[in-house]
Design a protein around this motif. Structure first.
Motif, PDB file in Angstrom:
ATOM      1  N   THR A  63       0.825  -1.212   0.000  1.00 35.82           N
ATOM      2  CA  THR A  63       0.000   0.000   0.000  1.00 35.82           C
ATOM      3  C   THR A  63       0.858   1.260   0.000  1.00 35.82           C
ATOM      4  O   THR A  63       0.574   2.224  -0.726  1.00 35.82           O
ATOM      5  CB  THR A  63      -0.937   0.016   1.224  1.00 35.82           C
ATOM      6  N   LEU A  64       1.911   1.247   0.817  1.00 38.25           N
ATOM      7  CA  LEU A  64       2.750   2.440   0.961  1.00 38.25           C
ATOM      8  C   LEU A  64       3.838   2.519  -0.111  1.00 38.25           C
ATOM      9  O   LEU A  64       4.373   3.606  -0.366  1.00 38.25           O
ATOM     10  CB  LEU A  64       3.422   2.438   2.341  1.00 38.25           C
ATOM     11  N   GLY A  65       4.188   1.363  -0.710  1.00 33.87           N
ATOM     12  CA  GLY A  65       5.315   1.334  -1.625  1.00 33.87           C
ATOM     13  C   GLY A  65       6.627   1.559  -0.902  1.00 33.87           C
ATOM     14  O   GLY A  65       7.595   2.070  -1.472  1.00 33.87           O
ATOM     15  N   LEU A  66       6.667   1.160   0.386  1.00 31.82           N
ATOM     16  CA  LEU A  66       7.844   1.363   1.237  1.00 31.82           C
ATOM     17  C   LEU A  66       8.059   0.112   2.089  1.00 31.82           C
ATOM     18  O   LEU A  66       7.106  -0.623   2.358  1.00 31.82           O
ATOM     19  CB  LEU A  66       7.629   2.571   2.165  1.00 31.82           C
ATOM     20  N   PRO A  67       9.279  -0.139   2.558  1.00 36.57           N
ATOM     21  CA  PRO A  67       9.499  -1.275   3.454  1.00 36.57           C
ATOM     22  C   PRO A  67       8.708  -1.083   4.754  1.00 36.57           C
ATOM     23  O   PRO A  67       8.724   0.006   5.337  1.00 36.57           O
ATOM     24  CB  PRO A  67      11.012  -1.230   3.737  1.00 36.57           C
ATOM     25  N   ALA A  68       8.014  -2.136   5.192  1.00 36.37           N
ATOM     26  CA  ALA A  68       7.167  -2.027   6.385  1.00 36.37           C
ATOM     27  C   ALA A  68       7.491  -3.142   7.372  1.00 36.37           C
ATOM     28  O   ALA A  68       7.664  -4.298   6.991  1.00 36.37           O
ATOM     29  CB  ALA A  68       5.692  -2.078   6.001  1.00 36.37           C
ATOM     30  N   THR A  69       7.551  -2.781   8.646  1.00 31.84           N
ATOM     31  CA  THR A  69       7.768  -3.729   9.743  1.00 31.84           C
ATOM     32  C   THR A  69       6.584  -3.597  10.701  1.00 31.84           C
ATOM     33  O   THR A  69       6.204  -2.479  11.056  1.00 31.84           O
ATOM     34  CB  THR A  69       9.074  -3.396  10.495  1.00 31.84           C
ATOM     35  N   VAL A  70       6.008  -4.724  11.100  1.00 30.49           N
ATOM     36  CA  VAL A  70       4.825  -4.695  11.970  1.00 30.49           C
ATOM     37  C   VAL A  70       5.112  -5.471  13.253  1.00 30.49           C
ATOM     38  O   VAL A  70       5.697  -6.564  13.202  1.00 30.49           O
ATOM     39  CB  VAL A  70       3.594  -5.305  11.262  1.00 30.49           C
ATOM     40  N   LEU A  71       4.721  -4.905  14.388  1.00 31.38           N
ATOM     41  CA  LEU A  71       4.857  -5.600  15.669  1.00 31.38           C
ATOM     42  C   LEU A  71       3.696  -5.250  16.585  1.00 31.38           C
ATOM     43  O   LEU A  71       2.944  -4.310  16.316  1.00 31.38           O
ATOM     44  CB  LEU A  71       6.188  -5.274  16.348  1.00 31.38           C
ATOM     45  N   ASN A  72       3.548  -6.023  17.653  1.00 31.02           N
ATOM     46  CA  ASN A  72       2.485  -5.773  18.631  1.00 31.02           C
ATOM     47  C   ASN A  72       2.616  -4.377  19.232  1.00 31.02           C
ATOM     48  O   ASN A  72       3.730  -3.917  19.507  1.00 31.02           O
ATOM     49  CB  ASN A  72       2.573  -6.849  19.721  1.00 31.02           C
ATOM     50  N   ASP A  73       1.478  -3.723  19.460  1.00 26.45           N
ATOM     51  CA  ASP A  73       1.519  -2.322  19.915  1.00 26.45           C
ATOM     52  C   ASP A  73       2.154  -2.149  21.292  1.00 26.45           C
ATOM     53  O   ASP A  73       2.970  -1.258  21.499  1.00 26.45           O
ATOM     54  CB  ASP A  73       0.120  -1.693  19.872  1.00 26.45           C
ATOM     55  N   ALA A  74       1.799  -3.021  22.233  1.00 25.09           N
ATOM     56  CA  ALA A  74       2.370  -2.887  23.577  1.00 25.09           C
ATOM     57  C   ALA A  74       3.860  -3.240  23.576  1.00 25.09           C
ATOM     58  O   ALA A  74       4.644  -2.630  24.306  1.00 25.09           O
ATOM     59  CB  ALA A  74       1.619  -3.762  24.567  1.00 25.09           C
ATOM     60  N   ASP A  75       4.259  -4.212  22.740  1.00 23.85           N
ATOM     61  CA  ASP A  75       5.676  -4.542  22.630  1.00 23.85           C
ATOM     62  C   ASP A  75       6.467  -3.331  22.131  1.00 23.85           C
ATOM     63  O   ASP A  75       7.562  -3.036  22.630  1.00 23.85           O
ATOM     64  CB  ASP A  75       5.886  -5.721  21.671  1.00 23.85           C
ATOM     65  N   ALA A  76       5.905  -2.627  21.149  1.00 24.80           N
ATOM     66  CA  ALA A  76       6.569  -1.422  20.617  1.00 24.80           C
ATOM     67  C   ALA A  76       6.708  -0.364  21.706  1.00 24.80           C
ATOM     68  O   ALA A  76       7.787   0.221  21.894  1.00 24.80           O
ATOM     69  CB  ALA A  76       5.776  -0.867  19.435  1.00 24.80           C
ATOM     70  N   ALA A  77       5.620  -0.120  22.437  1.00 23.59           N
ATOM     71  CA  ALA A  77       5.655   0.874  23.520  1.00 23.59           C
ATOM     72  C   ALA A  77       6.662   0.458  24.589  1.00 23.59           C
ATOM     73  O   ALA A  77       7.416   1.290  25.117  1.00 23.59           O
ATOM     74  CB  ALA A  77       4.265   1.029  24.130  1.00 23.59           C
TER      75      ALA A  77
END
Length: 246
Positions: free
Chosen positions: A96-110
């Motif tokens: 969708t973004l045409g960019l490299p994307a990394t996804v993780l759990n929200d609380a883990d990120a915080a």
């Protein structure tokens, strides 16, 4: 200054900003849009695109998700559309973004952001970061190392998910006073303290900016209880950190 874009996807809002990784802080004021309803993958991806495009960002993007994320795939969806379950979210956002994307759990990120730049910095032992918002997110650390996807908001408390009783959304839903809500939070903290014996409990999420209203009402316990320093920006900062390391 090295900046990477971070996006924090929540049950009610999607917010993002470029992050100064050295400082562990937002490089520009964040933009927030409402989470679409229904919150299916394509609709959320379009909202994320709106946020990222408004900053004219080119480069990696880190994104948080309110559920279990393993290898970029979203496995659960407690507070968003069930269409997320089993999706390759990293590929969806990247396409969708045409960019490299990394996804993780929200609380883990915080939690990672708080442990690196906030209230957990230089703290060893068992540290538990809890985010109180639409639900209750959790990030568990042992000597600074994350145990991912703990989802402790779904522990059972009085026969239902703990987050149904003790999240900040539950406070609003039941029109609870700060004292009444603090009593529910205490009951929840008793449970996690019994199970994990943390030395430090860091309280984050949107409600952390009002920590003076409820933290003094909590009872004394073995664990030290402190407010998150990065407040509600922690998810954005942690998402950008994850993207930079990917």
């Amino acid at each position: 200054m090295t900046t990477v874009f971070g996006v924090d996807i929540g049950g009610s809002g999607i917010k993002g900003a470029p992050v100064d990784l050295e400082a562990g802080a937002l490089a520009q004021e964040r933009l927030k849009v409402l989470t679409p309803h229904p919150s299916g993958p394509e609709a959320v991806a379009a909202a994320v695109q709106e946020v990222v495009r408004s900053f004219d960002h080119r480069g990696p993007v880190g994104l948080t998700f309110p559920g279990v994320v393993v290898d970029g795939r979203t496995r659960t969806a407690a507070n968003v559309d069930k269409g997320w379950i089993g999706r390759d979210a990293a590929a969806l956002f990247s396409d969708t973004l045409g960019l490299p994307a990394t996804v993780l759990n929200d609380a883990d990120a915080a939690g990672v952001a708080e442990m690196t730049h906030g209230a957990g910095r230089d703290r060893g032992g068992v540290v538990l970061v809890l985010t109180f918002g639409t639900g209750i997110g959790s990030a568990l650390f042992s000597d600074g190392v994350l145990v991912p996807n703990t989802e402790l908001g779904h522990l059972e408390l009085r026969g239902k998910d703990a987050e149904r009783r003790a999240s900040s959304a539950a406070k609003e839903r039941h029109d609870l006073s700060w004292a009444d809500w603090a009593g529910r939070v205490d009951e929840y903290l008793d449970l996690v303290e019994m199970l994990f014996s943390p030395q430090l409990l860091i309280i984050g999420g949107g409600v952390s900016r009002k920590h003076d209203k409820f933290l003094p009402l909590l009872k004394d316990r073995t664990a030290e209880v402190v407010p998150a320093l990065l407040r509600n920006d922690a998810g954005i900062v942690g998402a950008a950190m994850a993207a930079a390391q990917h």
